[in-house]
Scaffold this active site. Structure first.
Site, PDB file in Angstrom:
ATOM      1  N   HIS A 202     -41.199  -3.535 117.265  1.00 21.95           N
ATOM      2  CA  HIS A 202     -40.254  -4.019 117.984  1.00 21.95           C
ATOM      3  C   HIS A 202     -39.722  -5.419 117.138  1.00 21.95           C
ATOM      4  O   HIS A 202     -38.541  -6.194 117.700  1.00 21.95           O
ATOM      5  CB  HIS A 202     -40.441  -4.549 119.635  1.00 21.95           C
ATOM      6  CG  HIS A 202     -39.598  -4.024 120.452  1.00 21.95           C
ATOM      7  ND1 HIS A 202     -38.100  -4.547 120.611  1.00 21.95           N
ATOM      8  CD2 HIS A 202     -39.583  -3.209 121.579  1.00 21.95           C
ATOM      9  CE1 HIS A 202     -37.834  -3.981 121.471  1.00 21.95           C
ATOM     10  NE2 HIS A 202     -38.338  -3.277 122.325  1.00 21.95           N
TER      11      HIS A 202
ATOM     12  N   ASP B 153     -34.298  -4.309 118.015  1.00 19.82           N
ATOM     13  CA  ASP B 153     -34.370  -4.105 119.373  1.00 19.82           C
ATOM     14  C   ASP B 153     -34.224  -2.647 119.750  1.00 19.82           C
ATOM     15  O   ASP B 153     -34.070  -1.679 118.883  1.00 19.82           O
ATOM     16  CB  ASP B 153     -33.467  -5.001 120.232  1.00 19.82           C
ATOM     17  CG  ASP B 153     -31.917  -4.701 119.752  1.00 19.82           C
ATOM     18  OD1 ASP B 153     -31.790  -3.735 119.247  1.00 19.82           O
ATOM     19  OD2 ASP B 153     -31.011  -5.634 119.985  1.00 19.82           O
TER      20      ASP B 153
END
Length: 439
Positions: A410, A414
């Site tokens: 992450h 995104d």
């Protein structure tokens, strides 16, 4: 008179510090030639045959099969035909090709300094040399550790001792030349813990714990365990998944193979889809430099794929997968899979991946949330392809359905980027013609 030369376990590259003896390829008394493999060892990367830089008669072997040796530990001694001339023991050049770089043969040997016990002699075990005695100038004496660094098998062992407040100078190493092994440190720590328990007040007796079976985490399994643990510690991963209708992809593969020529594998088609998707979403073909606090976006796709073997899970790497067509990918997947099965993958073939394709459907499962192959940023998982009810063109039909999952770091992107990548992969699976846009 023959000169007895000592050959030590060479630097295996890739930061490897030890190896396990799997199989000896020579016996004491055998005649060996320069660059002849003398032992097969297993490292944390692969099994390799180690060539000897000397030609002559094997006079001694060090270590039984199954023994772990550190880089620099003695492997064998060889009696060569004639002694070198000129210079003393510390500067004399030896007959042979020199230091060994596993996987690349041998090269010229640099001079090495050795500490010798005065007057020590070692019996020669070579055939035809009965009764001959060789001086111990070819074998290192036990190191003196009163001053200078303590000989330790690896930095990990040194750190283990430091974290537990253990003075390595108080230990006697059980390895070659008094080398301190991990087992020596662990034994000392257990002994210290036993003394602490003996001095502590008695506690109520607890029922004995189940003995169980202990399986050492070493070799490939140990390396994989370390990498997976590091991935869990460092990477904030997330997973998204989608079901896709793979009927048209399966039909396309059948048509390709019916046209003649080399067969195209399903994993090769999935790999071609992956490289096309990474061209659109390059954030997922990257790594994170934690020290510099930078994301390094890579311009070449080296595609790893998970392969289960008798020695554990390995991830061979197809180099420059983005520049290969389906036929080339099929051939390379087949070659690397066979090498993984036989345990002959080289360290180069097991390193350098930038993205991993995990076809866990071969195990009969639909989905998974795999651990990212550190230091990569993402992994595409593919479940089994099975007939299922599916709404196709407004009608309920039986279609070939597959679950696709993407586990991603992450920090590099995104959910929108990850979802876009996975949706593009699913679109290519459902409509292979979508790939024509990127060919």
């Amino acid at each position: 008179m023959a000169q007895v030369l000592e050959f030590r376990l060479p630097d295996l590259g890739e930061g490897l510090t030890e190896a396990e003896i799997v199989r000896w390829l020579v016996e004491v008394g055998d005649v060996v030639t320069v660059d002849q493999p003398v032992v097969e060892v297993e490292t944390a990367k692969a099994m390799v045959e180690v060539p000897c830089p000397y030609g002559g008669v094997v006079t001694a072997r060090y270590g039984e099969e199954g023994t772990e040796l550190p880089v620099g530990a003695p492997l064998i001694t060889v009696a060569v035909g004639a002694p070198a001339t000129g210079g003393d023991t510390e500067s004399r050049e030896t007959k042979g090709s020199g230091n060994v770089l596993v996987g690349y043969g041998t090269s010229e040997a640099p001079a090495r300094r050795r500490r010798v016990r005065p007057g020590q002699r070692v019996p020669a075990e070579a055939n035809g040399a009965a009764g001959t005695v060789a001086t111990a100038s070819t074998a290192s004496a036990a190191p003196e550790v009163a001053d200078g660094p303590v000989p330790v098998i690896s930095p990990l062992v040194r750190r283990l001792a430091r974290e537990n407040g253990l003075d390595l100078r108080e230990l006697t190493g059980s390895g070659p030349d008094g080398l301190i092994l991990r087992a020596d440190v662990e034994y000392a720590l257990r002994a210290a813990a036993t003394q602490v328990r003996a001095a502590a007040p008695a506690e109520p007796t607890a029922p004995p714990a189940s003995a169980g079976t202990r399986i050492p985490l070493k070799g490939v399994r140990g390396a994989v365990a370390d990498k997976l643990s590091r991935s869990r510690r460092e990477i904030p991963e997330a997973t998204c998944w989608v079901d896709a209708d793979a009927t048209e992809l399966m039909r396309a593969r059948t048509a390709m193979n019916a046209a003649g020529g080399p067969k195209i594998s399903l994993i090769a088609l999935l790999a071609r889809i992956c490289t096309a998707a990474l061209a659109r979403f390059p954030e997922l073909n990257s790594t994170v430099d934690t020290e510099a606090r930078e994301i390094v976006r890579l311009d070449r796709v080296h595609l790893g794929f998970a392969a289960q073997t008798e020695r554990g899970l390995v991830v061979p790497v197809v180099k420059d997968a983005h520049a290969r067509d389906a036929q080339s990918l099929s051939a390379e997947f087949a070659r690397l899979t066979e090498a993984a099965r036989t345990g002959t993958l080289t360290p180069v073939e097991l390193t350098g991946g930038t993205f991993t394709l995990n076809n866990y459907g071969v195990f009969g499962v639909d989905g998974s949330t795999p651990i990212i192959n550190h230091p990569e940023a993402a992994m595409l998982g593919v479940g089994r392809i099975v007939p299922k009810p599916w709404v196709h063109e407004g009608e309920l039909a039986v279609r070939q359905v597959v679950q696709l999952s993407l586990t991603f770091d992450h920090r590099v992107c995104d959910g929108g980027t990850a979802g876009g990548f996975l949706r593009y992969v699913a679109d290519c699976v459902e409509q292979p013609a979508v790939l024509l846009r990127t060919l």
